[in-house]
Design an enzyme around this catalytic site. Sequence first.
Site, PDB file in Angstrom:
ATOM      1  N   CYS A 375      -4.326   0.913   3.975  1.00 37.36           N
ATOM      2  CA  CYS A 375      -3.436  -0.219   4.268  1.00 37.36           C
ATOM      3  C   CYS A 375      -2.037   0.077   3.726  1.00 37.36           C
ATOM      4  CB  CYS A 375      -4.037  -1.498   3.691  1.00 37.36           C
ATOM      5  SG  CYS A 375      -3.166  -3.013   4.168  1.00 37.36           S
ATOM      6  N   LEU A 376      -1.499  -0.798   2.895  1.00 36.87           N
ATOM      7  CA  LEU A 376      -0.167  -0.602   2.339  1.00 36.87           C
ATOM      8  C   LEU A 376      -0.101   0.665   1.496  1.00 36.87           C
ATOM      9  CD1 LEU A 376       2.665  -1.738   2.044  1.00 36.87           C
ATOM     10  CD2 LEU A 376       1.835  -3.231   0.230  1.00 36.87           C
TER      11      LEU A 376
END
Length: 644
Positions: A375-376
């Site tokens: 993800c991030l």
Amino acid sequence: MTCVKASPGRTWNRKPRGRSWAASIAVEPAMADRKHPARQPPRRPPPREVRPSPNAPVLPSRRRADSGTTAMPGFATFDRLSRAMFARISQGVSPLAVADAWTDWALHLELALGKQEALAMRAATFLLRLGFWLPRAAIGEPENPPLRPPEGDRRFADEGWSAYPFNAIVQGFLVADDWWREATRQVPGLVRRHEAEVAFMARQILDIAAPTNIPWLNPEIIRRTLQEGGFNLLRGWSNWIEDAERLLAGQGPYGAEAFPVGEVVATTAGKVVYRNELMELIQYAPATAKVTAEPVLIVPAWIMKYYILDLTPETSLVRYLVTNGHTVFIISWINPDRHDRNVGLDDYRRHGVMAALDAVSRIVPDRAIHACGYCLGGTILAIAAATMARDHDDRLASLTLLAAQTDFADAGDLMLFLDERQFLLLEDLMWDQGYLDTRQMAGAFQALRSNELVWSRLIRNYMLGERDRMTPLSAWNSDQTRMPARMHSEYLRGLFLENRLSAGRFAVEGRVIALRDIRVPLFAVATTRDHIAPWRSVYKIALFADTDITFVLASGGHNVGVVNPPNQSIGTFQILTRRHGERYVDPDTWATLAPERQGSWWPAWRDWIGGVGTGCAADPPPMAAPSRGLPVLGDAPGAYVHER
């Protein structure tokens, strides 16, 4: 005999350009405590005292400036305070953006006489079909209804909805839902962004007004209330009181206490081998006599706790890698508070990804590293990898991105309402708080699937008097973290609003980086039902990276599609590799070409790592490296994961 697979021109013992990674660790701040004793949970183990060098770099949030004078705030400060107070009430949603979208839609629909006629004919057609269908439904004759719920919509699954008059109520709702979906799409002249915003808001309103949410129209609630004499409503009231008390006390949801971190989840054996003010680095103990030569470094998202990748022993990606002969390191991020308001996006790269790489290089010297970001964490890892490629830092053996975006032009519903007005409102809110609160982020994510994550749960818990079964994944989902104000502002503006990374306008240390500089093999995973990182958006890495790319499309959502162990034998995935120099294939064509496989994608990734590495086996490296200034600081899962 040392087994090293080096790329052409790679010299492990040469002096790297600029500051060496060994030197960077020597001056990296190691921290014994966070200086926030009130926030320390009672069970948090006291970290070992590690004093930083006098010349150690300090994160911006830790720099204290005391001028001794107090200045009166200016009028602009009062403006920001008033906007921040309003943002708290509106949960960061700008009413101007909402009004602008609806006004644009209404004015263009008023001028679109053909669209109006089409909508009128659509409504008349469905009303006629309902008129013919209702008499037969009233006398119980089997007849196909005019409309059926969309695939995956389970709100009307109860058998009571198939009996009259409830089936008529369902049909009326589905007709309204269909009409509004058509009314908010393809309006001539309507700005595409406003079209998406109006469609999203109309969907939210319809989800609220669904007959499943109205107790006297819901046959399941009526039947349960009659059967139990109303005790289900009493239990629901008790559930509501308990949840309200938990919310006010800052506790997790009901049942989350059954999954304590370090006891039931995040139990893979390991040691904390490095700590600074932003993260802890965990090294996991080997489970095999020999290990793959190249270690694996996992960079999770700091929007949630790291242990989604180390849940129960049966669903732990970390344990799966360790038991298959890999040396695994993972970053555990701090949970920021108002003192971390000035921590920026590049701090997560320097004091997070690069500091972890430096530490791994000291524990496992002369080895390339398989880096994986979720993800991030995958986004910041891609930024770090492009920066390393620019600076001729060759320590990576491969790059894996799990549900991680590098281009944000089509980032899904999260992009809605994120214009300049919305951004300024969020900035003022974070300026006041110093961070973006967990409840504000959770509300945004839940709105993407409100009928599943909000309204259905309210009905079960407070009307039917039931409790949702808490699972390790749902307990992790409730263990949320905050986002530093500066970092979140830079992330929203630089990546979401201006899309600088894929546009070639993202600068690191004053110089622009390019994803096409990444030359190591790349493995990217996306999921079919991801509302946070839509798979076509994740696929765009194929447009920018100039290397071998293996892309995987797994069934499931943002979390479930990633945490899908082989032992459960559920789900499917598609996989296909595009070699360096081959022509680009668009995502829809890729989906028709990629073969589908049953089960989890984990074994395919394990085999891929073995194929792009040296394939050599080696003795397990030592836990930490005390002789190189990296002693063991404590047992996994560490201290930072316990911070609330």
